[in-house]
Write an enzyme that holds these catalytic residues in place. Structure first.
Site, PDB file in Angstrom:
ATOM      1  CG  ASN A  42      71.455 -89.982  92.162  1.00 15.35           C
ATOM      2  OD1 ASN A  42      71.786 -90.801  91.304  1.00 15.35           O
ATOM      3  ND2 ASN A  42      70.178 -89.702  92.436  1.00 15.35           N
ATOM      4  CG  ASP A  86      65.224 -88.487  99.089  1.00 16.05           C
ATOM      5  OD1 ASP A  86      64.414 -89.342  98.702  1.00 16.05           O
ATOM      6  OD2 ASP A  86      66.308 -88.763  99.632  1.00 16.05           O
TER       7      ASP A  86
END
Length: 397
Positions: free
Chosen positions: A208, A276
Site C-alpha cells: 500500500n 489484510d
C-alpha cells in the site's frame, strides 16, 4: 543534554575499541563526565594513557587495586554513574553479563550496579549470529539492558555482515535518549509502522502507499517523552527514528512475530498499515505470461495484530492504540473497528487520494475512545505525534 552527566564507560577487548576514543571525545564535547574502565584485552587495542588523556580521568583496570578499594570501592564505582556504557561489548562480556559472572573489574561492576546499562555489541558476524550470543542478547534485553547496534558492514577479519560496532555519534544519540527524563520515563512502548509487503513471486508483492512517516514521528515523540520505544517497521520510505530499538520486517506474519517478541510493554501503538491478505502460496519463480490467460491467485487472511494484542487475557498492555485509515464514513467505520478489535483508542483518518494524507507530510485525525470522537485540526505529522504522545503520557500516569 549531557552536561555534568556521569558516564561509566567500559571498553572491552576488540578491534572496535579504537572507536571508544572518538566516543569519549564526543561525550566530553557535550559536557559529560566520562570515567573509563579498560579490560585487560582492551589494552591490546587502546592504551590506558590515550583513554585517560581524552577522558581527563583516571582509567580503572584492576579489580584488586587496594588503593582504589580504600578510596571508592568497586561497588561505589558501579553506582556513582548516571549511566554505564559498554562499547565495545564483546561476545565474551555479553555472555558474562547474561549469566551473572564476575571474574574481572568490568564484569563485577556490571553485576554490582543498579545503574541503567547500555551496550554496543561488536564482534565477528558468525559470533553475533551464533545461537548462544542471540540467547544472551535476549536475556540481557529482558533484564532491561539497552542495546545499540550492531551495524552491518565489512569486518576487520575480512567477512561482511552484522557485527560492526555502531558509530560513536549513533551511540551518543542512544546515550542522550537513555538520559532523557520525561513523562514517560520508565515506560516501555511498542510502535508499529509502515506498510507490509506480501510476496506474489520473487519480484512482485502486494503493498500500500503508507510511507511510515506518521509512525516514525510517533516513535520520536515518545522517545522525547522519555519512553523506551521498540519500533517495528515494514519496508517504509520514511527515515527510521533515532533512539529506538529498531526491528525491520517485511510481511504481516513477520510483524506479528516481532510484536509478540517485544511483549510485555506498557503501551502499544499500531500505526502500521498491515496488509489484510497475502497470497496463499507465493510462487518461488517469477510468474510468466502464458497463452493460458491471467494467473489465478488464491489469498489467505493475515494475522490480526491489533485484535490479538487487544484481546490478550494476560500481559495485555495498559493502553492499546490502533489506527484506522478510511476512505468513507471515517468515524463510523473507525468506531466500529475499535469495538470489534477491543483496543482502547483508535486514531482515524481519511486517506482518500484527494486528501494527500497517505504519503504526505500532514495528517488530520480523529481520536476515538470511550469518551467519544475528538477531531483534531489538520497539522504536520510531527505535531500529531507530539499531541498523541502527550495523551499517552497522561493515560499511563
Amino acid at each position: 543534554m549531557l552536561t555534568d552527566k556521569r558516564i561509566l564507560l567500559i571498553i572491552a577487548g576488540g578491534i572496535a575499541a579504537f572507536k571508544s576514543l572518538d566516543l569519549i571525545r564526543r561525550l566530553r564535547e557535550r559536557g559529560a563526565l566520562v570515567t573509563p574502565v579498560l579490560t585487560r584485552s582492551a589494552e591490546e587495542f587502546v592504551t590506558p594513557l590515550s583513554v585517560s588523556s581524552l577522558a581527563g580521568e583516571k582509567v580503572y583496570r584492576d579489580l584488586f587495586d587496594l588503593t582504589d578499594e580504600a578510596e571508592m570501592g568497586h561497588i561505589q564505582l558501579s553506582r556513582s554513574a548516571d549511566l554505564i556504557v559498554v562499547a565495545p561489548a564483546t561476545a565474551d562480556l555479553m555472555a558474562k553479563m547474561a549469566n551473572g559472572l564476575a571474574n574481572d573489574l568490568a564484569s563485577t561492576l556490571l553485576l554490582a550496579t543498579d545503574t541503567p546499562v547500555l551496550i554496543a555489541p561488536a564482534m565477528n558476524v558468525r559470533m553475533w549470529e551464533h545461537p548462544a550470543t542471540q540467547r544472551n542478547l535476549t536475556t540481557l534485553q529482558g533484564d532491561g539492558i539497552g542495546v545499540v547496534g550492531p551495524n552491518e558492514g565489512d569486518m576487520a577479519c575480512g567477512e561482511y555482515g552484522p557485527g560492526r560496532m555502531s558509530e560513536p555519534l549513533e551511540i551518543v544519540s542512544e546515550i542522550e535518549s537513555a538520559m532523557r527524563v520525561g513523562a514517560l520515563s520508565g515506560q516501555r512502548v511498542l510502535v508499529t509502522s509502515g506498510p507490509t509487503h506480501e510476496p506474489i513471486d520473487p519480484v512482485r508483492y502486494i503493498a500500500n502507499r503508507s510511507s511510515g512517516a506518521q509512525g516514525s514521528a510517533i516513535a520520536e515523540a515518545l522517545v522525547e517523552q522519555g519512553a523506551e520505544v521498540i519500533f517495528v517497521t515494514g519496508p517504509a520510505d520514511a527515515a527510521r527514528p533515532n533512539g529506538v530499538h529498531l526491528v525491520e520486517v517485511e510481511t504481516a506474519q513477520e510483524m506479528m512475530q516481532a510484536v509478540q517478541g517485544t511483549l510485555p510493554v506498557d503501551a502499544a501503538v499500531f500505526s502500521a498499515a498491515v496488509a489484510d491478505w497475502r497470497v496463499a502460496s507465493a510462487s518461488e519463480s517469477k510468474i510468466k505470461k502464458t497463452k493460458d490467460g491471467l494467473p489465478v491467485l488464491s489469498f489467505a487472511e493475515n494475522p490480526d495484530i491489533l485484535a490479538t494484542v487487544s484481546q490478550m487475557k494476560s500481559g495485555r498492555p495498559k493502553l492499546v492504540i490502533g489506527f484506522a485509515a478510511e476512505t468513507d464514513d471515517v468515524i463510523e467505520n473507525a468506531t466500529s473497528k475499535r469495538l470489534r478489535k477491543g483496543c482502547d483508542w483508535i486514531v482515524a483518518n481519511d486517506v482518500s487520494p484527494e486528501t494527500g494524507i497517505m504519503g504526505g507530510s500532514e495528517n488530520a485525525v480523529t481520536l476515538i475512545s470511550d469518551d467519544g470522537a475528538e477531531s483534531w485540526p489538520r497539522m504536520g505529522k510531527a505535531e500529531v505525534a507530539c499531541q498523541l504522545a502527550e495523551r499517552i503520557a497522561k493515560a499511563l500516569q
